[in-house]
Design a protein around this motif. Structure first.
Motif, PDB file in Angstrom:
ATOM      1  N   SER A   1    -120.478  54.375 -29.546  1.00  0.00           N
ATOM      2  CA  SER A   1    -119.332  55.632 -29.563  1.00  0.00           C
ATOM      3  C   SER A   1    -119.066  55.683 -29.980  1.00  0.00           C
ATOM      4  O   SER A   1    -118.151  53.843 -30.008  1.00  0.00           O
ATOM      5  N   ASP A   2    -118.649  55.944 -31.837  1.00  0.00           N
ATOM      6  CA  ASP A   2    -117.573  55.627 -32.412  1.00  0.00           C
ATOM      7  C   ASP A   2    -115.791  55.707 -31.587  1.00  0.00           C
ATOM      8  O   ASP A   2    -115.134  54.567 -32.784  1.00  0.00           O
ATOM      9  N   GLU A   3    -115.449  56.661 -30.452  1.00  0.00           N
ATOM     10  CA  GLU A   3    -114.158  56.614 -30.102  1.00  0.00           C
ATOM     11  C   GLU A   3    -114.320  55.438 -28.894  1.00  0.00           C
ATOM     12  O   GLU A   3    -113.828  55.041 -27.927  1.00  0.00           O
ATOM     13  N   GLY A   4    -115.377  54.772 -28.441  1.00  0.00           N
ATOM     14  CA  GLY A   4    -115.773  53.745 -27.501  1.00  0.00           C
ATOM     15  C   GLY A   4    -116.288  54.531 -26.375  1.00  0.00           C
ATOM     16  O   GLY A   4    -116.274  55.795 -26.485  1.00  0.00           O
ATOM     17  N   LEU A   5    -116.951  52.955 -25.427  1.00  0.00           N
ATOM     18  CA  LEU A   5    -118.042  53.620 -24.463  1.00  0.00           C
ATOM     19  C   LEU A   5    -116.695  53.265 -22.995  1.00  0.00           C
ATOM     20  O   LEU A   5    -116.211  52.203 -22.972  1.00  0.00           O
ATOM     21  N   THR A   6    -117.083  53.500 -21.999  1.00  0.00           N
ATOM     22  CA  THR A   6    -116.781  54.248 -21.279  1.00  0.00           C
ATOM     23  C   THR A   6    -117.408  53.589 -19.326  1.00  0.00           C
ATOM     24  O   THR A   6    -118.914  54.307 -19.949  1.00  0.00           O
ATOM     25  N   SER A   7    -117.060  53.193 -19.291  1.00  0.00           N
ATOM     26  CA  SER A   7    -118.423  53.757 -17.105  1.00  0.00           C
ATOM     27  C   SER A   7    -117.319  53.214 -16.295  1.00  0.00           C
ATOM     28  O   SER A   7    -116.237  52.365 -16.063  1.00  0.00           O
ATOM     29  N   PRO A   8    -117.344  53.783 -15.604  1.00  0.00           N
ATOM     30  CA  PRO A   8    -116.655  53.249 -13.948  1.00  0.00           C
ATOM     31  C   PRO A   8    -116.937  52.127 -13.587  1.00  0.00           C
ATOM     32  O   PRO A   8    -115.938  51.633 -12.814  1.00  0.00           O
TER      33      PRO A   8
ATOM     34  N   CYS B   1    -120.491  56.664 -21.143  1.00  0.00           N
ATOM     35  CA  CYS B   1    -120.502  57.511 -21.432  1.00  0.00           C
ATOM     36  C   CYS B   1    -119.441  57.903 -22.556  1.00  0.00           C
ATOM     37  O   CYS B   1    -118.128  56.703 -22.574  1.00  0.00           O
ATOM     38  N   GLY B   2    -119.524  57.906 -23.962  1.00  0.00           N
ATOM     39  CA  GLY B   2    -118.217  58.218 -24.775  1.00  0.00           C
ATOM     40  C   GLY B   2    -117.308  58.256 -24.917  1.00  0.00           C
ATOM     41  O   GLY B   2    -117.071  59.766 -23.631  1.00  0.00           O
ATOM     42  N   THR B   3    -115.843  58.089 -24.554  1.00  0.00           N
ATOM     43  CA  THR B   3    -114.691  59.068 -24.724  1.00  0.00           C
ATOM     44  C   THR B   3    -115.178  60.302 -25.399  1.00  0.00           C
ATOM     45  O   THR B   3    -113.682  60.952 -24.396  1.00  0.00           O
ATOM     46  N   ASP B   4    -115.532  60.425 -25.484  1.00  0.00           N
ATOM     47  CA  ASP B   4    -115.209  62.133 -26.503  1.00  0.00           C
ATOM     48  C   ASP B   4    -116.812  62.872 -25.743  1.00  0.00           C
ATOM     49  O   ASP B   4    -116.717  63.673 -26.214  1.00  0.00           O
ATOM     50  N   GLU B   5    -117.428  61.973 -24.967  1.00  0.00           N
ATOM     51  CA  GLU B   5    -118.557  62.324 -24.047  1.00  0.00           C
ATOM     52  C   GLU B   5    -119.455  62.408 -25.208  1.00  0.00           C
ATOM     53  O   GLU B   5    -120.688  63.925 -24.633  1.00  0.00           O
ATOM     54  N   ILE B   6    -119.433  62.267 -26.019  1.00  0.00           N
ATOM     55  CA  ILE B   6    -120.694  62.105 -26.740  1.00  0.00           C
ATOM     56  C   ILE B   6    -121.513  60.737 -26.566  1.00  0.00           C
ATOM     57  O   ILE B   6    -120.674  59.926 -27.292  1.00  0.00           O
TER      58      ILE B   6
ATOM     59  N   LYS C   1    -130.082  58.110 -30.451  1.00  0.00           N
ATOM     60  CA  LYS C   1    -130.025  59.618 -30.552  1.00  0.00           C
ATOM     61  C   LYS C   1    -128.917  60.158 -30.285  1.00  0.00           C
ATOM     62  O   LYS C   1    -128.292  59.721 -28.866  1.00  0.00           O
ATOM     63  N   ARG C   2    -128.137  60.755 -30.701  1.00  0.00           N
ATOM     64  CA  ARG C   2    -126.658  61.370 -29.658  1.00  0.00           C
ATOM     65  C   ARG C   2    -126.836  62.083 -28.898  1.00  0.00           C
ATOM     66  O   ARG C   2    -127.872  63.461 -28.637  1.00  0.00           O
TER      67      ARG C   2
ATOM     68  N   GLY D   1    -130.462  67.262 -27.694  1.00  0.00           N
ATOM     69  CA  GLY D   1    -129.516  66.730 -27.379  1.00  0.00           C
ATOM     70  C   GLY D   1    -129.037  66.713 -28.449  1.00  0.00           C
ATOM     71  O   GLY D   1    -128.767  67.993 -29.147  1.00  0.00           O
ATOM     72  N   TYR D   2    -127.689  66.490 -28.812  1.00  0.00           N
ATOM     73  CA  TYR D   2    -126.200  66.901 -29.581  1.00  0.00           C
ATOM     74  C   TYR D   2    -127.119  66.929 -30.647  1.00  0.00           C
ATOM     75  O   TYR D   2    -126.445  67.714 -31.526  1.00  0.00           O
ATOM     76  N   ASP D   3    -128.031  66.245 -31.245  1.00  0.00           N
ATOM     77  CA  ASP D   3    -128.087  66.385 -32.950  1.00  0.00           C
ATOM     78  C   ASP D   3    -129.301  67.224 -33.165  1.00  0.00           C
ATOM     79  O   ASP D   3    -129.943  67.585 -34.457  1.00  0.00           O
ATOM     80  N   SER D   4    -130.025  67.843 -31.920  1.00  0.00           N
ATOM     81  CA  SER D   4    -130.768  69.226 -32.588  1.00  0.00           C
ATOM     82  C   SER D   4    -130.001  70.159 -32.408  1.00  0.00           C
ATOM     83  O   SER D   4    -130.062  71.561 -32.911  1.00  0.00           O
TER      84      SER D   4
END
Length: 218
Positions: A44-51, A94-99, A105-106, A186-189
């Motif tokens: 993710s360009d904005e960074g990945l997060t995880s609980p 999850c990406g911090t921008d939720e993508i 494939k996004r 997904g998002y790309d479609s």
């Protein structure tokens, strides 16, 4: 078949009711059974997060360890391990921008990796309406008339609610992403016209005898 779909979904619209909650979450199986993965790249360009691990950077590689049925997370392109799950314990990313991009494939929402005996089952946990953003343009043409796209959105949403706790429940998800259920790209479609059709019919499903109609189309 497209003509049959158009006519049948228009008829479904006549008996549609706004009974579905717009904030419902659905679990979509992306890789499972014979398609489980041994390695998966997430970014993710904005960074990945995880609980389970707060900061994962912008790009990681998940690897299946068959010795103890765990998943190891590495900084992409290196041997630096960031995190290792417990045996047969899933991890959500999850990406911090939720993508989140999974193998180029996004997807919107959360990507959950489940270690199994054979590899990594991957599930996309996503809002139903956002899930439909990725379904309608794969099951219809984005150039179809507006009312036809709305009918397709209602048919696709109704299918989801009729399929809950169905044939894929043993795998831990509600629907798959292939023609075995309905195709999800997904998002790309996504396309603006089909997203609008989903938004304009938000929460509407077709009901017969108090239950969601099991809509079939191709």
């Amino acid at each position: 078949m497209k003509k049959v779909l158009f006519l049948s979904t228009i008829l479904l619209m006549l008996f549609a009711f706004n009974t579905a909650a717009a904030d419902d979450i659905i679990n979509v199986g992306l890789y499972y059974g014979n398609s489980v993965l041994q390695v998966a790249d997430l970014s993710s360009d904005e960074g990945l997060t995880s609980p389970d691990f707060e900061e994962l950077g912008t790009e990681i590689t998940a690897k299946f360890n068959s010795d103890d049925n765990t998943i190891e997370l590495y900084e992409y392109g290196t041997d630096d391990m960031l995190f290792k799950t417990e045996t047969e314990t899933p991890i959500s990313i999850c990406g911090t921008d939720e993508i989140t991009k999974l193998n180029n494939k996004r997807y919107r929402g959360v990507i959950t990796l489940h270690p199994t005996n054979d590899g990594i089952t991957i599930i996309n946990e996503v809002n139903i309406e956002q899930y439909l953003y990725g379904v309608v343009p794969k099951e219809a043409s984005a150039s179809w008339p507006e009312e036809a796209l709305k009918a397709q959105a209602v048919a696709a949403r109704t299918y989801v609610f009729s399929a809950l706790n169905g044939k894929h429940s043993d795998y831990g998800f509600d629907v798959c992403s292939t023609t075995d259920c309905q195709v999800y790209g997904g998002y790309d479609s996504e396309a603006s016209s089909t997203n609008k059709a989903v938004d304009d019919t938000a929460g509407i499903i077709a009901i017969y005898d108090g239950k969601p109609v099991h809509t079939l189309f191709s």
